[in-house]
Design a protein around this motif. Structure first.
Motif, PDB file in Angstrom:
ATOM      1  N   PRO A   1       0.690  20.677 -13.654  1.00  9.50           N
ATOM      2  CA  PRO A   1       0.317  21.386 -12.421  1.00  9.50           C
ATOM      3  C   PRO A   1      -0.438  20.524 -11.412  1.00  9.50           C
ATOM      4  O   PRO A   1      -0.479  20.859 -10.240  1.00  9.50           O
ATOM      5  CB  PRO A   1      -0.556  22.538 -12.935  1.00  9.50           C
ATOM      6  N   THR A   2      -1.057  19.448 -11.858  1.00 11.32           N
ATOM      7  CA  THR A   2      -1.691  18.503 -10.943  1.00 11.32           C
ATOM      8  C   THR A   2      -0.841  17.246 -10.912  1.00 11.32           C
ATOM      9  O   THR A   2      -0.658  16.576 -11.932  1.00 11.32           O
ATOM     10  CB  THR A   2      -3.123  18.173 -11.400  1.00 11.32           C
ATOM     11  N   PHE A   3      -0.292  16.924  -9.759  1.00  9.24           N
ATOM     12  CA  PHE A   3       0.623  15.795  -9.663  1.00  9.24           C
ATOM     13  C   PHE A   3       0.524  15.179  -8.277  1.00  9.24           C
ATOM     14  O   PHE A   3       0.029  15.782  -7.322  1.00  9.24           O
ATOM     15  CB  PHE A   3       2.065  16.236  -9.942  1.00  9.24           C
ATOM     16  N   LYS A   4       1.002  13.942  -8.179  1.00  9.72           N
ATOM     17  CA  LYS A   4       1.087  13.265  -6.888  1.00  9.72           C
ATOM     18  C   LYS A   4       2.505  12.750  -6.699  1.00  9.72           C
ATOM     19  O   LYS A   4       3.190  12.410  -7.664  1.00  9.72           O
ATOM     20  CB  LYS A   4       0.076  12.120  -6.795  1.00  9.72           C
ATOM     21  N   LYS A   5       2.925  12.704  -5.448  1.00 11.48           N
ATOM     22  CA  LYS A   5       4.265  12.229  -5.114  1.00 11.48           C
ATOM     23  C   LYS A   5       4.170  11.268  -3.938  1.00 11.48           C
ATOM     24  O   LYS A   5       3.350  11.450  -3.030  1.00 11.48           O
ATOM     25  CB  LYS A   5       5.200  13.392  -4.788  1.00 11.48           C
ATOM     26  N   LEU A   6       5.033  10.264  -3.975  1.00  7.62           N
ATOM     27  CA  LEU A   6       5.008   9.233  -2.942  1.00  7.62           C
ATOM     28  C   LEU A   6       5.418   9.818  -1.596  1.00  7.62           C
ATOM     29  O   LEU A   6       6.435  10.505  -1.489  1.00  7.62           O
ATOM     30  CB  LEU A   6       5.944   8.092  -3.347  1.00  7.62           C
ATOM     31  N   TYR A   7       4.606   9.515  -0.588  1.00  3.20           N
ATOM     32  CA  TYR A   7       4.847  10.065   0.745  1.00  3.20           C
ATOM     33  C   TYR A   7       5.261   8.984   1.746  1.00  3.20           C
ATOM     34  O   TYR A   7       6.214   9.161   2.507  1.00  3.20           O
ATOM     35  CB  TYR A   7       3.587  10.774   1.235  1.00  3.20           C
TER      36      TYR A   7
ATOM     37  N   PHE B   1      12.623  15.031   1.011  1.00  3.83           N
ATOM     38  CA  PHE B   1      13.252  16.129   0.280  1.00  3.83           C
ATOM     39  C   PHE B   1      13.638  15.696  -1.142  1.00  3.83           C
ATOM     40  O   PHE B   1      13.412  16.419  -2.110  1.00  3.83           O
ATOM     41  CB  PHE B   1      14.484  16.606   1.052  1.00  3.83           C
ATOM     42  N   ILE B   2      14.191  14.490  -1.273  1.00  7.94           N
ATOM     43  CA  ILE B   2      14.611  13.999  -2.584  1.00  7.94           C
ATOM     44  C   ILE B   2      13.407  13.830  -3.501  1.00  7.94           C
ATOM     45  O   ILE B   2      13.457  14.186  -4.688  1.00  7.94           O
ATOM     46  CB  ILE B   2      15.376  12.666  -2.429  1.00  7.94           C
ATOM     47  N   VAL B   3      12.315  13.290  -2.971  1.00  6.13           N
ATOM     48  CA  VAL B   3      11.104  13.111  -3.783  1.00  6.13           C
ATOM     49  C   VAL B   3      10.573  14.458  -4.263  1.00  6.13           C
ATOM     50  O   VAL B   3      10.163  14.613  -5.421  1.00  6.13           O
ATOM     51  CB  VAL B   3      10.037  12.355  -2.972  1.00  6.13           C
TER      52      VAL B   3
ATOM     53  N   GLY C   1      12.717   4.234   1.404  1.00  4.93           N
ATOM     54  CA  GLY C   1      12.345   3.442   0.241  1.00  4.93           C
ATOM     55  C   GLY C   1      11.375   4.133  -0.692  1.00  4.93           C
ATOM     56  O   GLY C   1      10.818   3.492  -1.585  1.00  4.93           O
ATOM     57  N   ILE C   2      11.173   5.443  -0.516  1.00  2.67           N
ATOM     58  CA  ILE C   2      10.218   6.165  -1.357  1.00  2.67           C
ATOM     59  C   ILE C   2      10.905   6.935  -2.478  1.00  2.67           C
ATOM     60  O   ILE C   2      10.234   7.413  -3.395  1.00  2.67           O
ATOM     61  CB  ILE C   2       9.366   7.136  -0.506  1.00  2.67           C
ATOM     62  N   ALA C   3      12.213   7.078  -2.423  1.00  2.22           N
ATOM     63  CA  ALA C   3      12.951   7.836  -3.444  1.00  2.22           C
ATOM     64  C   ALA C   3      13.579   6.889  -4.456  1.00  2.22           C
ATOM     65  O   ALA C   3      13.833   5.715  -4.159  1.00  2.22           O
ATOM     66  CB  ALA C   3      14.033   8.705  -2.800  1.00  2.22           C
ATOM     67  N   TRP C   4      13.836   7.404  -5.634  1.00  2.00           N
ATOM     68  CA  TRP C   4      14.519   6.630  -6.663  1.00  2.00           C
ATOM     69  C   TRP C   4      15.950   6.332  -6.207  1.00  2.00           C
ATOM     70  O   TRP C   4      16.620   7.179  -5.604  1.00  2.00           O
ATOM     71  CB  TRP C   4      14.547   7.397  -7.977  1.00  2.00           C
ATOM     72  N   TRP C   5      16.431   5.130  -6.550  1.00  2.00           N
ATOM     73  CA  TRP C   5      17.778   4.741  -6.161  1.00  2.00           C
ATOM     74  C   TRP C   5      18.818   5.684  -6.761  1.00  2.00           C
ATOM     75  O   TRP C   5      19.767   6.089  -6.084  1.00  2.00           O
ATOM     76  CB  TRP C   5      18.048   3.307  -6.622  1.00  2.00           C
ATOM     77  N   THR C   6      18.654   6.048  -8.020  1.00  2.00           N
ATOM     78  CA  THR C   6      19.628   6.931  -8.677  1.00  2.00           C
ATOM     79  C   THR C   6      19.646   8.310  -8.035  1.00  2.00           C
ATOM     80  O   THR C   6      20.698   8.954  -7.974  1.00  2.00           O
ATOM     81  CB  THR C   6      19.310   7.070 -10.167  1.00  2.00           C
ATOM     82  N   ASP C   7      18.492   8.769  -7.544  1.00  2.00           N
ATOM     83  CA  ASP C   7      18.452  10.070  -6.875  1.00  2.00           C
ATOM     84  C   ASP C   7      19.209  10.019  -5.552  1.00  2.00           C
ATOM     85  O   ASP C   7      20.036  10.886  -5.260  1.00  2.00           O
ATOM     86  CB  ASP C   7      17.006  10.495  -6.632  1.00  2.00           C
ATOM     87  N   LYS C   8      18.920   9.009  -4.770  1.00  2.00           N
ATOM     88  CA  LYS C   8      19.481   8.974  -3.418  1.00  2.00           C
ATOM     89  C   LYS C   8      20.970   8.688  -3.411  1.00  2.00           C
ATOM     90  O   LYS C   8      21.710   9.211  -2.567  1.00  2.00           O
ATOM     91  CB  LYS C   8      18.742   7.923  -2.584  1.00  2.00           C
TER      92      LYS C   8
ATOM     93  N   VAL D   1       0.854  -1.181   0.000  1.00  5.29           N
ATOM     94  CA  VAL D   1       0.000   0.000   0.000  1.00  5.29           C
ATOM     95  C   VAL D   1       0.892   1.235   0.000  1.00  5.29           C
ATOM     96  O   VAL D   1       1.854   1.331   0.776  1.00  5.29           O
ATOM     97  CB  VAL D   1      -0.946   0.016   1.214  1.00  5.29           C
ATOM     98  N   TYR D   2       0.563   2.172  -0.875  1.00  9.94           N
ATOM     99  CA  TYR D   2       1.346   3.392  -1.048  1.00  9.94           C
ATOM    100  C   TYR D   2       0.484   4.592  -0.661  1.00  9.94           C
ATOM    101  O   TYR D   2      -0.695   4.668  -1.022  1.00  9.94           O
ATOM    102  CB  TYR D   2       1.805   3.536  -2.501  1.00  9.94           C
ATOM    103  N   MET D   3       1.086   5.517   0.054  1.00  9.42           N
ATOM    104  CA  MET D   3       0.413   6.772   0.400  1.00  9.42           C
ATOM    105  C   MET D   3       1.064   7.904  -0.384  1.00  9.42           C
ATOM    106  O   MET D   3       2.280   8.096  -0.332  1.00  9.42           O
ATOM    107  CB  MET D   3       0.500   7.059   1.903  1.00  9.42           C
TER     108      MET D   3
END
Length: 340
Positions: free
Chosen positions: A247-253, A237-239, A183-190, A100-102
């Motif tokens: 303009p309408t978007f969702k991001k993993l929390y 912060f990375i996400v 575990g919510i950020a991309w591996w390449t980002d982190k 489950v993702y929030m």
């Protein structure tokens, strides 16, 4: 008589361009088979993608109006330490199985503006020189002359609402749903695009810098429970720093920690969101939502790709029938033969 200058060229098949060649002949039958097969493939993929999307359980709670009092308070607050929280009860009619993702979702927030996108310092985010604020205009230095860390408009506008989910076992017992912040950020980002300064003591590493003006706490104190989730490696912060295109978007929390009552996912029943309202949206007529969902092999709940495949397949079949009609009409036409 003068000899022609090209007479010395060998009279070979290669130099005279007389090599055997293969000429591809596309008959009407072959073209119709290709178009028909492409149409079948697109429609089949569309049906599969729509079925996968419909199998996803998703619930979205828009808390902008439900937390209207907090929104007014936040717009007028002068001290970031003043907090306002609101509680939003809701009912989950069916279980959300598996992972489950929030997500948090913003409406009307434009992250793709050119000056906004450019307002960051990649050298600073890599931990190479945390006082390097080149390109971070207008959020470069504080009133005391200290460089912001992190600097720039993207970092300053970071989403900072706190969302807690609780499950009502009965009318008197409420259990906080365990959520993972890692575990919510991309591996390449982190591990590639963001790095902390080399010093192990982050407080000392960020000495001589100031927190962005809209932040409640400095970057090295973002997560008090997980020390490794502080500094530029903080995953919230990375996400946020990965720019959204629309303009309408969702991001993993958060991610559900599948333990105890929630080992199989979120069971149906009564739930409650407790939201610490910090991120203002009324100034740009925006809205905020929180989403609970699971995923399939095709990703999140979205009918766009499935419908696109279906439309492409339908158009391909329409073209196929048009080609068949033209072909049959031309076959009926016979050339006029003169009497002999």
């Amino acid at each position: 008589m003068k000899k022609h200058r090209f007479s010395s060229i060998d009279n070979t098949a290669f130099k005279q361009q007389h090599l055997p060649a293969f000429w591809i002949y596309y008959s009407a039958k072959r073209i119709l088979c290709y178009f028909f097969a492409i149409g079948i493939f697109c429609i089949t993929m569309g049906i599969i993608l729509l079925s996968a999307s419909n199998s996803i359980t998703e619930i979205e709670i828009n808390y902008t109006k439900n937390c209207a009092n907090c929104a007014t308070f936040r717009e007028n607050a002068n001290n970031f330490k003043d907090e306002c929280s609101c509680s939003i009860p809701f009912y989950l009619p069916q279980a959300i199985q598996g992972k489950v993702y929030m997500y948090y979702k913003l409406y009307g927030f434009y992250q793709n503006l050119y000056q906004y996108v450019k307002s960051r310092s990649n050298n600073q985010l890599l931990g190479m020189d945390i006082k390097n604020v080149d390109g971070c205009t207008p959020f470069t230095y504080s009133n005391d002359g200290l460089p912001y860390a992190p600097c720039g408009a993207i970092a300053n506008s970071m989403f900072n609402d706190t969302i807690i989910l609780s499950y009502n076992l009965n009318s008197s017992t409420h259990v906080q749903v365990p959520m993972l912040r890692s575990g919510i950020a991309w591996w390449t980002d982190k591990y590639v695009m963001f790095q902390n300064p080399p010093l192990s003591n982050l407080t000392a590493a960020f000495n001589g810098t100031a927190k962005p003006p809209s932040w409640h706490r400095p970057i090295y104190q973002m997560d008090e429970e997980m020390p490794e989730n502080n500094g530029f490696l903080n995953e919230d912060f990375i996400v946020w720093m990965r720019i959204a295109a629309f303009p309408t978007f969702k991001k993993l929390y958060r991610l559900l920690n599948r333990t105890g009552y929630f080992s199989e996912g979120l069971p149906p029943g009564n739930y409650n969101f407790i939201i610490n309202y910090n991120f203002p949206v009324t100034m740009f007529d925006g809205e905020k939502s929180v989403i609970l969902t699971n995923l399939t092999w095709s990703g999140g709940k979205s009918t766009f790709l499935g419908i696109a495949y279906m439309v492409t397949g339908a158009i391909t079949w329409l073209v196929t029938f048009c080609i068949i009609g033209i072909h049959l009409r031309n076959r009926r036409k016979k050339p006029l033969l003169s009497d002999q």
